[in-house]
Motif scaffolding. Structure first.
Motif, PDB file in Angstrom:
ATOM      1  N   GLN A  31       2.282   6.395  -6.918  1.00  0.00           N
ATOM      2  CA  GLN A  31       1.189   7.224  -7.436  1.00  0.00           C
ATOM      3  C   GLN A  31       1.568   8.702  -7.344  1.00  0.00           C
ATOM      4  O   GLN A  31       1.311   9.481  -8.260  1.00  0.00           O
ATOM      5  N   ILE A  32       2.206   9.082  -6.265  1.00  0.00           N
ATOM      6  CA  ILE A  32       2.619  10.474  -6.094  1.00  0.00           C
ATOM      7  C   ILE A  32       3.723  10.837  -7.078  1.00  0.00           C
ATOM      8  O   ILE A  32       3.665  11.868  -7.752  1.00  0.00           O
ATOM      9  N   LYS A  69      -4.134  14.567  -4.656  1.00  0.00           N
ATOM     10  CA  LYS A  69      -5.243  13.713  -4.224  1.00  0.00           C
ATOM     11  C   LYS A  69      -4.720  12.519  -3.429  1.00  0.00           C
ATOM     12  O   LYS A  69      -5.285  12.156  -2.403  1.00  0.00           O
ATOM     13  N   ALA A  70      -3.638  11.909  -3.902  1.00  0.00           N
ATOM     14  CA  ALA A  70      -3.047  10.776  -3.187  1.00  0.00           C
ATOM     15  C   ALA A  70      -2.523  11.207  -1.815  1.00  0.00           C
ATOM     16  O   ALA A  70      -2.717  10.501  -0.821  1.00  0.00           O
ATOM     17  N   ILE A  71      -1.895  12.365  -1.755  1.00  0.00           N
ATOM     18  CA  ILE A  71      -1.387  12.881  -0.479  1.00  0.00           C
ATOM     19  C   ILE A  71      -2.538  13.177   0.472  1.00  0.00           C
ATOM     20  O   ILE A  71      -2.473  12.865   1.666  1.00  0.00           O
ATOM     21  N   SER A  88       2.403  10.725 -10.953  1.00  0.00           N
ATOM     22  CA  SER A  88       1.117  11.337 -11.289  1.00  0.00           C
ATOM     23  C   SER A  88       1.272  12.799 -11.683  1.00  0.00           C
ATOM     24  O   SER A  88       2.302  13.426 -11.442  1.00  0.00           O
ATOM     25  N   GLY A 136       2.538   1.657  -3.315  1.00  0.00           N
ATOM     26  CA  GLY A 136       1.547   2.095  -4.296  1.00  0.00           C
ATOM     27  C   GLY A 136       1.270   3.583  -4.207  1.00  0.00           C
ATOM     28  O   GLY A 136       1.228   4.278  -5.235  1.00  0.00           O
ATOM     29  N   TYR A 137       1.097   4.087  -2.989  1.00  0.00           N
ATOM     30  CA  TYR A 137       0.860   5.522  -2.823  1.00  0.00           C
ATOM     31  C   TYR A 137       2.088   6.331  -3.247  1.00  0.00           C
ATOM     32  O   TYR A 137       1.972   7.363  -3.902  1.00  0.00           O
ATOM     33  N   SER A 152       0.832  -1.198   0.000  1.00  0.00           N
ATOM     34  CA  SER A 152       0.000   0.000   0.000  1.00  0.00           C
ATOM     35  C   SER A 152       0.873   1.257   0.000  1.00  0.00           C
ATOM     36  O   SER A 152       0.629   2.205  -0.761  1.00  0.00           O
ATOM     37  N   THR A 153       1.896   1.259   0.839  1.00  0.00           N
ATOM     38  CA  THR A 153       2.800   2.405   0.917  1.00  0.00           C
ATOM     39  C   THR A 153       3.532   2.621  -0.401  1.00  0.00           C
ATOM     40  O   THR A 153       3.634   3.747  -0.894  1.00  0.00           O
ATOM     41  N   THR A 185      -5.451  11.702   0.474  1.00  0.00           N
ATOM     42  CA  THR A 185      -5.985  10.405   0.902  1.00  0.00           C
ATOM     43  C   THR A 185      -5.119   9.820   2.017  1.00  0.00           C
ATOM     44  O   THR A 185      -5.652   9.328   3.019  1.00  0.00           O
ATOM     45  N   MET A 186      -3.804   9.900   1.866  1.00  0.00           N
ATOM     46  CA  MET A 186      -2.911   9.387   2.905  1.00  0.00           C
ATOM     47  C   MET A 186      -3.092  10.175   4.201  1.00  0.00           C
ATOM     48  O   MET A 186      -3.069   9.595   5.296  1.00  0.00           O
TER      49      MET A 186
END
Length: 86
Positions: free
Chosen positions: A64-65, A75-77, A68, A60-61, A57-58, A79-80
């Protein structure tokens, strides 16, 4: 399109290689085990319940950051931040 991390950046190079990511997380895991400030994670039961899930998960985020657009990374930040606010 504006990216959060510019193309050609060393950060993109690092996060684009699976071996490098595993090496970084292996070192971080070793340091984590020695850090008493994170003992609370064990008391919540969430860390020992699914450590590999948290790792993926980490990663992936983080990917994504890094890869992206500026808006997608924000948006990802966000969400985290919501996940860790609880």
């Amino acid at each position: 399109m504006e990216y959060f991390v510019k193309q050609g950046s060393v950060v993109r190079e690092i996060w684009g290689k699976g071996d490098t990511i595993l090496f970084i997380f292996a070192g971080a895991s070793a340091e984590f085990a020695l850090n008493k400030a994170v003992d609370w994670l064990y008391f919540t039961g969430r860390l020992p319940a699914d450590p590999l899930g948290r790792l993926f998960s980490t990663v992936g985020y983080a990917r994504q950051i890094v890869f992206s657009s500026l808006d997608g990374a924000h948006k990802a930040i966000d969400t985290m931040a919501k996940i860790h606010a609880g």
